[in-house]
Scaffold this motif. Sequence first.
Motif, PDB file in Angstrom:
ATOM      1  N   ASN A  38      14.741 -15.390  21.126  1.00 17.58           N
ATOM      2  CA  ASN A  38      15.751 -14.988  22.117  1.00 17.58           C
ATOM      3  C   ASN A  38      15.041 -14.754  23.450  1.00 17.58           C
ATOM      4  OD1 ASN A  38      18.156 -14.271  23.241  1.00 17.58           O
ATOM      5  ND2 ASN A  38      18.284 -12.248  22.271  1.00 17.58           N
ATOM      6  N   LEU A  39      15.793 -14.833  24.561  1.00 17.34           N
ATOM      7  CA  LEU A  39      15.190 -14.644  25.882  1.00 17.34           C
ATOM      8  C   LEU A  39      14.895 -13.171  26.119  1.00 17.34           C
ATOM      9  CD1 LEU A  39      17.509 -17.062  27.870  1.00 17.34           C
ATOM     10  CD2 LEU A  39      15.161 -17.490  27.131  1.00 17.34           C
ATOM     11  N   THR A  40      13.723 -12.880  26.635  1.00 15.49           N
ATOM     12  CA  THR A  40      13.317 -11.495  26.856  1.00 15.49           C
ATOM     13  C   THR A  40      12.207 -11.433  27.909  1.00 15.49           C
ATOM     14  OG1 THR A  40      12.347  -9.548  25.811  1.00 15.49           O
ATOM     15  CG2 THR A  40      11.656 -11.669  24.938  1.00 15.49           C
TER      16      THR A  40
ATOM     17  N   VAL B 235      11.194 -14.221  32.464  1.00 13.48           N
ATOM     18  CA  VAL B 235      11.882 -14.231  31.173  1.00 13.48           C
ATOM     19  C   VAL B 235      11.311 -15.353  30.310  1.00 13.48           C
ATOM     20  CG1 VAL B 235      14.113 -14.489  30.036  1.00 13.48           C
ATOM     21  CG2 VAL B 235      13.965 -13.258  32.193  1.00 13.48           C
ATOM     22  N   ARG B 236      11.007 -15.012  29.054  1.00 12.44           N
ATOM     23  CA  ARG B 236      10.479 -16.031  28.136  1.00 12.44           C
ATOM     24  C   ARG B 236      11.131 -15.865  26.768  1.00 12.44           C
ATOM     25  NH1 ARG B 236       4.637 -13.074  27.539  1.00 12.44           N
ATOM     26  NH2 ARG B 236       5.405 -11.232  28.603  1.00 12.44           N
TER      27      ARG B 236
ATOM     28  N   HIS C  74      20.228  -5.305  25.418  1.00  7.98           N
ATOM     29  CA  HIS C  74      19.186  -6.046  24.692  1.00  7.98           C
ATOM     30  C   HIS C  74      18.794  -7.287  25.486  1.00  7.98           C
ATOM     31  CE1 HIS C  74      22.742  -8.298  23.490  1.00  7.98           C
ATOM     32  NE2 HIS C  74      21.924  -9.316  23.431  1.00  7.98           N
ATOM     33  N   ASN C  75      19.608  -7.613  26.536  1.00  2.45           N
ATOM     34  CA  ASN C  75      19.289  -8.783  27.349  1.00  2.45           C
ATOM     35  C   ASN C  75      18.169  -8.469  28.332  1.00  2.45           C
ATOM     36  OD1 ASN C  75      22.453  -9.865  26.912  1.00  2.45           O
ATOM     37  ND2 ASN C  75      20.849 -11.392  27.109  1.00  2.45           N
ATOM     38  N   ALA C  76      17.400  -9.489  28.644  1.00  2.00           N
ATOM     39  CA  ALA C  76      16.312  -9.315  29.596  1.00  2.00           C
ATOM     40  C   ALA C  76      16.896  -8.924  30.948  1.00  2.00           C
ATOM     41  CB  ALA C  76      15.521 -10.608  29.706  1.00  2.00           C
TER      42      ALA C  76
ATOM     43  N   GLU D  85      25.987  -8.707  19.019  1.00  4.57           N
ATOM     44  CA  GLU D  85      25.639  -7.337  19.384  1.00  4.57           C
ATOM     45  C   GLU D  85      26.876  -6.557  19.832  1.00  4.57           C
ATOM     46  OE1 GLU D  85      22.340  -5.640  19.218  1.00  4.57           O
ATOM     47  OE2 GLU D  85      22.642  -7.203  17.721  1.00  4.57           O
TER      48      GLU D  85
ATOM     49  N   VAL E 109      23.831 -14.192  20.445  1.00  8.86           N
ATOM     50  CA  VAL E 109      23.232 -12.892  20.105  1.00  8.86           C
ATOM     51  C   VAL E 109      24.061 -11.800  20.776  1.00  8.86           C
ATOM     52  CG1 VAL E 109      21.211 -11.401  20.374  1.00  8.86           C
ATOM     53  CG2 VAL E 109      20.905 -13.823  19.809  1.00  8.86           C
ATOM     54  N   THR E 110      24.392 -12.031  22.066  1.00  8.08           N
ATOM     55  CA  THR E 110      25.201 -11.064  22.808  1.00  8.08           C
ATOM     56  C   THR E 110      26.542 -10.842  22.105  1.00  8.08           C
ATOM     57  OG1 THR E 110      24.182 -11.882  24.829  1.00  8.08           O
ATOM     58  CG2 THR E 110      26.162 -10.566  25.105  1.00  8.08           C
TER      59      THR E 110
ATOM     60  N   PRO F  76      21.195 -17.765  23.060  1.00 12.12           N
ATOM     61  CA  PRO F  76      21.139 -16.341  23.373  1.00 12.12           C
ATOM     62  C   PRO F  76      22.525 -15.715  23.569  1.00 12.12           C
ATOM     63  CG  PRO F  76      19.482 -17.516  24.644  1.00 12.12           C
ATOM     64  CD  PRO F  76      20.338 -18.552  23.981  1.00 12.12           C
ATOM     65  N   LYS F  77      23.479 -16.510  24.086  1.00 12.47           N
ATOM     66  CA  LYS F  77      24.864 -16.019  24.264  1.00 12.47           C
ATOM     67  C   LYS F  77      25.435 -15.493  22.950  1.00 12.47           C
ATOM     68  CE  LYS F  77      26.564 -20.001  26.021  1.00 12.47           C
ATOM     69  NZ  LYS F  77      25.581 -20.701  26.836  1.00 12.47           N
TER      70      LYS F  77
ATOM     71  N   PRO G 245      15.969  -9.253  34.170  1.00 15.40           N
ATOM     72  CA  PRO G 245      16.108 -10.245  35.245  1.00 15.40           C
ATOM     73  C   PRO G 245      17.306 -11.176  35.038  1.00 15.40           C
ATOM     74  CG  PRO G 245      13.825 -10.125  34.525  1.00 15.40           C
ATOM     75  CD  PRO G 245      14.633  -9.325  33.533  1.00 15.40           C
ATOM     76  N   LEU G 246      17.632 -11.446  33.782  1.00 13.08           N
ATOM     77  CA  LEU G 246      18.791 -12.291  33.482  1.00 13.08           C
ATOM     78  C   LEU G 246      20.090 -11.563  33.803  1.00 13.08           C
ATOM     79  CD1 LEU G 246      18.296 -14.157  30.103  1.00 13.08           C
ATOM     80  CD2 LEU G 246      18.782 -15.103  32.344  1.00 13.08           C
TER      81      LEU G 246
ATOM     82  N   MET H 130      17.646 -20.659  33.301  1.00 16.63           N
ATOM     83  CA  MET H 130      16.480 -20.574  32.422  1.00 16.63           C
ATOM     84  C   MET H 130      16.074 -21.942  31.902  1.00 16.63           C
ATOM     85  SD  MET H 130      15.840 -17.488  32.575  1.00 16.63           S
ATOM     86  CE  MET H 130      14.418 -17.683  31.514  1.00 16.63           C
TER      87      MET H 130
ATOM     88  N   TYR I 146      21.905 -18.360  32.132  1.00 19.52           N
ATOM     89  CA  TYR I 146      21.195 -19.026  31.032  1.00 19.52           C
ATOM     90  C   TYR I 146      20.826 -20.448  31.435  1.00 19.52           C
ATOM     91  CZ  TYR I 146      22.206 -15.307  27.677  1.00 19.52           C
ATOM     92  OH  TYR I 146      22.251 -14.114  27.016  1.00 19.52           O
TER      93      TYR I 146
ATOM     94  N   GLN J 159      27.156 -15.404  33.340  1.00 19.19           N
ATOM     95  CA  GLN J 159      26.157 -15.300  32.277  1.00 19.19           C
ATOM     96  C   GLN J 159      25.701 -16.708  31.860  1.00 19.19           C
ATOM     97  OE1 GLN J 159      27.564 -12.744  29.100  1.00 19.19           O
ATOM     98  NE2 GLN J 159      26.009 -13.526  27.709  1.00 19.19           N
TER      99      GLN J 159
END
Lengths: 200, 200
Positions: B64-66, B56-57, A4-6, B97, B93-94, B90-91, A8-9, A35, A32, A28
Amino acid sequence: MADHNALPLVILAEKFASLPGIGMKSAQRLAYHVMSMDMHSVEEFSQALLDAKRNVRCCAHCQNLTEREICPICSDESRDHKIICVVESPKDVTAFERTREYNGVYHVLHGLLSPMDNITPDKLRIRELLARLSAGGIEEVIMATNPTVEGDATALYVANLLKPLGVNVSRLAFGLPVGGMLEYADEVTLFKALENRNFM
Amino acid sequence: MADHNALPLVILAEKFASLPGIGMKSAQRLAYHVMSMDMHSVEEFSQALLDAKRNVRCCAHCQNLTEREICPICSDESRDHKIICVVESPKDVTAFERTREYNGVYHVLHGLLSPMDNITPDKLRIRELLARLSAGGIEEVIMATNPTVEGDATALYVANLLKPLGVNVSRLAFGLPVGGMLEYADEVTLFKALENRNFM
């Protein structure tokens, strides 16, 4: 990082994780962090990677990393070019320079002998060291590799190659670290300190 | 790194040292490591930094980053869009998940309230959360910020904004970590575990 992560990240985190001492979790976190940096800083970082790799090479004399053909230390005429301090890596040159006491020049081996890891003498810059000695004018070579099995073995190997050339070969002194406590010194260090004691 | 070091290496080390959790010593080691990588890998690393920052935005819904306009979680119709889990970053969310148990959607605040660091409500993505709720259809908001002073304060602040909108607001349960040992639990955690005990 899950899918679910982008992408490029995920890729950036993998690049960070490929560096020594950085695990997937830290990688990781670093991705971030990138970013949250502004675009200009990221571009500078990206360019710094390329610049370092493209513009830095080994000095033709001492093999230390430099931007020039001959590094600033080797081109410094105020230094004593008759003494060469042989070290494992460029980091060690920095350590010696910090003492501000050493005025000779260096030779960076770029590694230590380790037959187990297939690091044989031809993988190190030993040939280049011998070439410097054949050119003449060298009075002393200081073997300044780490006091480890590989460091000692490399020092011994190189010393045996150099002695027939009629040059003085020395090894760094081992003993108690300054500011260290006797009770915390390991047995081998303490034995070395006793063996190499100096009369007052 | 002293001035005898090649300038591009010094610059690269400074870039690494500007990352969180990397000191000058590690940064220098990383810069030397880059020198030992092949040119292709360094170019890939350099490009990965730019790609991550450029492509990534924040997801228009959950922040969340995507790489896309709407992130894969928000565009997944099999997920329950009536439950929103509010997290700091965002971490987190990971982390959720990874449990493979949560089927709702998220909202990333990108920080926690911290008046001392000048992080006021307008610096977080609270406005965007309120907008999602005004659009209707949300039944529950789970405040899943960390159990720290800032995390608790943020959860309380957001909860007070949401309750008047007639939505159920819940907070993650605090208690003993699974696999943890009673004797190592701190007093507050143990008290929470006792307070929130479940009848069997």
